[in-house]
Design a protein around this motif. Structure first.
Motif, PDB file in Angstrom:
ATOM      1  N   LEU A 108       0.823  -1.208   0.000  1.00 41.25           N
ATOM      2  CA  LEU A 108       0.000   0.000   0.000  1.00 41.25           C
ATOM      3  C   LEU A 108       0.858   1.259   0.000  1.00 41.25           C
ATOM      4  O   LEU A 108       1.880   1.326   0.667  1.00 41.25           O
ATOM      5  CB  LEU A 108      -0.914   0.025   1.224  1.00 41.25           C
ATOM      6  CG  LEU A 108      -1.881  -1.143   1.390  1.00 41.25           C
ATOM      7  CD1 LEU A 108      -2.693  -0.965   2.660  1.00 41.25           C
ATOM      8  CD2 LEU A 108      -2.790  -1.275   0.176  1.00 41.25           C
ATOM      9  N   ILE A 109       0.393   2.251  -0.734  1.00 38.58           N
ATOM     10  CA  ILE A 109       1.010   3.573  -0.730  1.00 38.58           C
ATOM     11  C   ILE A 109      -0.002   4.546  -0.137  1.00 38.58           C
ATOM     12  O   ILE A 109      -1.160   4.605  -0.574  1.00 38.58           O
ATOM     13  CB  ILE A 109       1.394   4.017  -2.149  1.00 38.58           C
ATOM     14  CG1 ILE A 109       2.479   3.093  -2.709  1.00 38.58           C
ATOM     15  CG2 ILE A 109       1.874   5.469  -2.156  1.00 38.58           C
ATOM     16  CD1 ILE A 109       2.817   3.363  -4.166  1.00 38.58           C
ATOM     17  N   VAL A 110       0.427   5.292   0.882  1.00 39.21           N
ATOM     18  CA  VAL A 110      -0.441   6.287   1.510  1.00 39.21           C
ATOM     19  C   VAL A 110      -0.271   7.616   0.784  1.00 39.21           C
ATOM     20  O   VAL A 110       0.826   8.174   0.734  1.00 39.21           O
ATOM     21  CB  VAL A 110      -0.098   6.451   3.008  1.00 39.21           C
ATOM     22  CG1 VAL A 110      -0.970   7.535   3.630  1.00 39.21           C
ATOM     23  CG2 VAL A 110      -0.276   5.129   3.746  1.00 39.21           C
ATOM     24  N   ASN A 111      -1.347   8.124   0.208  1.00 44.02           N
ATOM     25  CA  ASN A 111      -1.303   9.382  -0.536  1.00 44.02           C
ATOM     26  C   ASN A 111      -1.501  10.575   0.402  1.00 44.02           C
ATOM     27  O   ASN A 111      -2.017  10.439   1.513  1.00 44.02           O
ATOM     28  CB  ASN A 111      -2.386   9.385  -1.619  1.00 44.02           C
ATOM     29  CG  ASN A 111      -2.216   8.229  -2.587  1.00 44.02           C
ATOM     30  OD1 ASN A 111      -1.107   7.939  -3.047  1.00 44.02           O
ATOM     31  ND2 ASN A 111      -3.306   7.549  -2.893  1.00 44.02           N
ATOM     32  N   LYS A 124      -1.655  -6.680  -8.795  1.00 40.10           N
ATOM     33  CA  LYS A 124      -2.827  -6.135  -8.124  1.00 40.10           C
ATOM     34  C   LYS A 124      -3.777  -7.208  -7.608  1.00 40.10           C
ATOM     35  O   LYS A 124      -4.708  -6.887  -6.871  1.00 40.10           O
ATOM     36  CB  LYS A 124      -3.569  -5.180  -9.063  1.00 40.10           C
ATOM     37  CG  LYS A 124      -2.768  -3.913  -9.347  1.00 40.10           C
ATOM     38  CD  LYS A 124      -3.567  -2.906 -10.128  1.00 40.10           C
ATOM     39  CE  LYS A 124      -2.764  -1.624 -10.318  1.00 40.10           C
ATOM     40  NZ  LYS A 124      -3.516  -0.598 -11.070  1.00 40.10           N
ATOM     41  N   ASP A 125      -3.546  -8.472  -7.981  1.00 37.66           N
ATOM     42  CA  ASP A 125      -4.388  -9.534  -7.431  1.00 37.66           C
ATOM     43  C   ASP A 125      -3.718 -10.199  -6.233  1.00 37.66           C
ATOM     44  O   ASP A 125      -4.168 -11.235  -5.746  1.00 37.66           O
ATOM     45  CB  ASP A 125      -4.737 -10.563  -8.505  1.00 37.66           C
ATOM     46  CG  ASP A 125      -3.506 -11.255  -9.087  1.00 37.66           C
ATOM     47  OD1 ASP A 125      -2.368 -10.873  -8.722  1.00 37.66           O
ATOM     48  OD2 ASP A 125      -3.676 -12.172  -9.909  1.00 37.66           O
ATOM     49  N   HIS A 126      -2.645  -9.573  -5.727  1.00 34.44           N
ATOM     50  CA  HIS A 126      -1.943 -10.090  -4.557  1.00 34.44           C
ATOM     51  C   HIS A 126      -2.853  -9.982  -3.332  1.00 34.44           C
ATOM     52  O   HIS A 126      -3.504  -8.968  -3.117  1.00 34.44           O
ATOM     53  CB  HIS A 126      -0.665  -9.273  -4.331  1.00 34.44           C
ATOM     54  CG  HIS A 126       0.322  -9.921  -3.404  1.00 34.44           C
ATOM     55  ND1 HIS A 126       0.056 -10.125  -2.071  1.00 34.44           N
ATOM     56  CD2 HIS A 126       1.566 -10.414  -3.616  1.00 34.44           C
ATOM     57  CE1 HIS A 126       1.095 -10.703  -1.502  1.00 34.44           C
ATOM     58  NE2 HIS A 126       2.029 -10.898  -2.416  1.00 34.44           N
ATOM     59  N   ASN A 127      -2.931 -11.046  -2.539  1.00 36.37           N
ATOM     60  CA  ASN A 127      -3.745 -10.998  -1.327  1.00 36.37           C
ATOM     61  C   ASN A 127      -3.227  -9.924  -0.376  1.00 36.37           C
ATOM     62  O   ASN A 127      -2.022  -9.698  -0.275  1.00 36.37           O
ATOM     63  CB  ASN A 127      -3.744 -12.349  -0.623  1.00 36.37           C
ATOM     64  CG  ASN A 127      -4.599 -13.374  -1.350  1.00 36.37           C
ATOM     65  OD1 ASN A 127      -5.147 -13.103  -2.418  1.00 36.37           O
ATOM     66  ND2 ASN A 127      -4.726 -14.553  -0.778  1.00 36.37           N
ATOM     67  N   LEU A 128      -4.158  -9.285   0.329  1.00 37.67           N
ATOM     68  CA  LEU A 128      -3.823  -8.193   1.231  1.00 37.67           C
ATOM     69  C   LEU A 128      -4.199  -8.583   2.656  1.00 37.67           C
ATOM     70  O   LEU A 128      -5.363  -8.830   2.950  1.00 37.67           O
ATOM     71  CB  LEU A 128      -4.592  -6.936   0.806  1.00 37.67           C
ATOM     72  CG  LEU A 128      -4.262  -5.630   1.528  1.00 37.67           C
ATOM     73  CD1 LEU A 128      -2.851  -5.165   1.183  1.00 37.67           C
ATOM     74  CD2 LEU A 128      -5.270  -4.545   1.147  1.00 37.67           C
ATOM     75  N   TYR A 203      -7.724 -10.457   8.661  1.00 36.85           N
ATOM     76  CA  TYR A 203      -8.153 -11.078   7.409  1.00 36.85           C
ATOM     77  C   TYR A 203      -7.009 -11.146   6.407  1.00 36.85           C
ATOM     78  O   TYR A 203      -6.128 -10.278   6.374  1.00 36.85           O
ATOM     79  CB  TYR A 203      -9.265 -10.257   6.741  1.00 36.85           C
ATOM     80  CG  TYR A 203     -10.504 -10.041   7.544  1.00 36.85           C
ATOM     81  CD1 TYR A 203     -11.427 -11.070   7.757  1.00 36.85           C
ATOM     82  CD2 TYR A 203     -10.796  -8.783   8.067  1.00 36.85           C
ATOM     83  CE1 TYR A 203     -12.587 -10.849   8.481  1.00 36.85           C
ATOM     84  CE2 TYR A 203     -11.957  -8.552   8.792  1.00 36.85           C
ATOM     85  CZ  TYR A 203     -12.849  -9.582   8.996  1.00 36.85           C
ATOM     86  OH  TYR A 203     -13.991  -9.363   9.708  1.00 36.85           O
ATOM     87  N   GLU A 204      -7.083 -12.164   5.565  1.00 36.14           N
ATOM     88  CA  GLU A 204      -6.312 -12.178   4.319  1.00 36.14           C
ATOM     89  C   GLU A 204      -7.328 -12.018   3.205  1.00 36.14           C
ATOM     90  O   GLU A 204      -8.186 -12.871   3.010  1.00 36.14           O
ATOM     91  CB  GLU A 204      -5.540 -13.491   4.162  1.00 36.14           C
ATOM     92  CG  GLU A 204      -4.704 -13.556   2.890  1.00 36.14           C
ATOM     93  CD  GLU A 204      -3.925 -14.851   2.756  1.00 36.14           C
ATOM     94  OE1 GLU A 204      -3.649 -15.251   1.610  1.00 36.14           O
ATOM     95  OE2 GLU A 204      -3.620 -15.471   3.803  1.00 36.14           O
ATOM     96  N   THR A 205      -7.253 -10.889   2.512  1.00 35.96           N
ATOM     97  CA  THR A 205      -8.296 -10.556   1.540  1.00 35.96           C
ATOM     98  C   THR A 205      -7.786 -10.734   0.113  1.00 35.96           C
ATOM     99  O   THR A 205      -6.808 -10.120  -0.292  1.00 35.96           O
ATOM    100  CB  THR A 205      -8.784  -9.104   1.729  1.00 35.96           C
ATOM    101  OG1 THR A 205      -7.686  -8.201   1.509  1.00 35.96           O
ATOM    102  CG2 THR A 205      -9.312  -8.894   3.134  1.00 35.96           C
ATOM    103  N   PRO A 206      -8.448 -11.578  -0.668  1.00 43.26           N
ATOM    104  CA  PRO A 206      -8.081 -11.766  -2.069  1.00 43.26           C
ATOM    105  C   PRO A 206      -8.754 -10.722  -2.962  1.00 43.26           C
ATOM    106  O   PRO A 206      -9.520  -9.876  -2.489  1.00 43.26           O
ATOM    107  CB  PRO A 206      -8.605 -13.168  -2.361  1.00 43.26           C
ATOM    108  CG  PRO A 206      -9.809 -13.291  -1.482  1.00 43.26           C
ATOM    109  CD  PRO A 206      -9.521 -12.477  -0.244  1.00 43.26           C
ATOM    110  N   ASP A 207      -8.469 -10.790  -4.229  1.00 46.79           N
ATOM    111  CA  ASP A 207      -9.153  -9.993  -5.238  1.00 46.79           C
ATOM    112  C   ASP A 207     -10.602 -10.498  -5.341  1.00 46.79           C
ATOM    113  O   ASP A 207     -10.812 -11.710  -5.380  1.00 46.79           O
ATOM    114  CB  ASP A 207      -8.409 -10.174  -6.566  1.00 46.79           C
ATOM    115  CG  ASP A 207      -8.947  -9.335  -7.701  1.00 46.79           C
ATOM    116  OD1 ASP A 207      -9.533  -8.283  -7.419  1.00 46.79           O
ATOM    117  OD2 ASP A 207      -8.794  -9.742  -8.865  1.00 46.79           O
TER     118      ASP A 207
END
Length: 224
Positions: A108-111, A124-128, A203-207
């Protein structure tokens, strides 16, 4: 035609470009199977789930630049043609955290405006992996080394509810029919929460859930 049909989308008098319409179609085709699987079990009769449709409506509204509104509006009523509805914006927010740096990937990049972006060095489909527990994030950071840090951000409660309602344990995940083809969030670190009495859940969140967390994140900041 997708479960969340284009019949629930309406042109309200402003010109919609072909590109905008195609993006709306892609959004519906990509996300509606997940939305529909549990939150819209009776989609065939036109009955829709509140939270899933609300997410879809807001995204459609954003894609079209305010030119398109959803048709059913998550009222739980049977669909009756192309009906304009109001886009609902929830005010109640839930704080999520992610540990990055050190031994953890900086996904993640914080803007500067408090929003989040995906680090394009990763797919971008990497689990978060995220947590709703401040205690758990601090615990995890201590294990990731001195260069690690915590990203805190807020998401609408209806997104948090969507995640909670669809999340299942990481134990036996692959063979669990409730994994919804691998798109359901995993509940992780159960034993750590139990051992230390932490509140919240990890959680581990997928796409596509990982994308939704970034899309709807607000007030993001770095905590060291």
């Amino acid at each position: 035609m997708s479960k969340l049909s284009l019949r629930t989308v309406r042109d309200i008098g402003k010109q919609i470009t072909q590109k905008e319409l195609e993006r709306i179609r892609q959004f519906i085709d990509t996300y509606s199977p997940f939305i529909g699987n549990r939150l819209m079990p009776a989609y065939a009769t036109g009955v829709v789930g509140t939270r899933g449709v609300r997410l879809a409506e807001e995204q459609i509204y954003r894609i079209s630049g305010g030119k398109v509104s959803g048709g059913v509006g998550g009222t739980g009523k049977k669909a009756s043609g192309l009906e304009k509805v109001k886009i609902v914006h929830e005010e109640e927010m839930v704080t999520y955290s992610r540990v990055q740096g050190g031994d953890s990937k900086e996904l993640l990049i914080v803007n500067n405006d408090g929003t989040l972006s995906w680090n394009n060095n990763f797919k971008k489909d990497h689990n978060l992996n995220v947590t709703t527990s401040q205690e758990h994030s601090q615990y995890f950071q201590n294990k990731r080394g001195s260069d690690s840090y915590i990203v805190d951000f807020e998401v609408p409660k209806y997104l948090d509810d969507l995640i909670k309602e669809n999340a299942i344990s990481q134990k036996g995940y692959k063979n669990n029919p409730l994994n919804q083809g691998g798109v359901a969030p995993k509940i992780v670190d159960d034993t750590v929460f139990q051992k230390h009495g932490f509140s919240g859940v990890a959680y581990e969140t997928p796409d596509p859930i990982n994308k939704w967390l970034i899309e709807y994140a607000q007030n993001a900041e770095i905590r060291k």
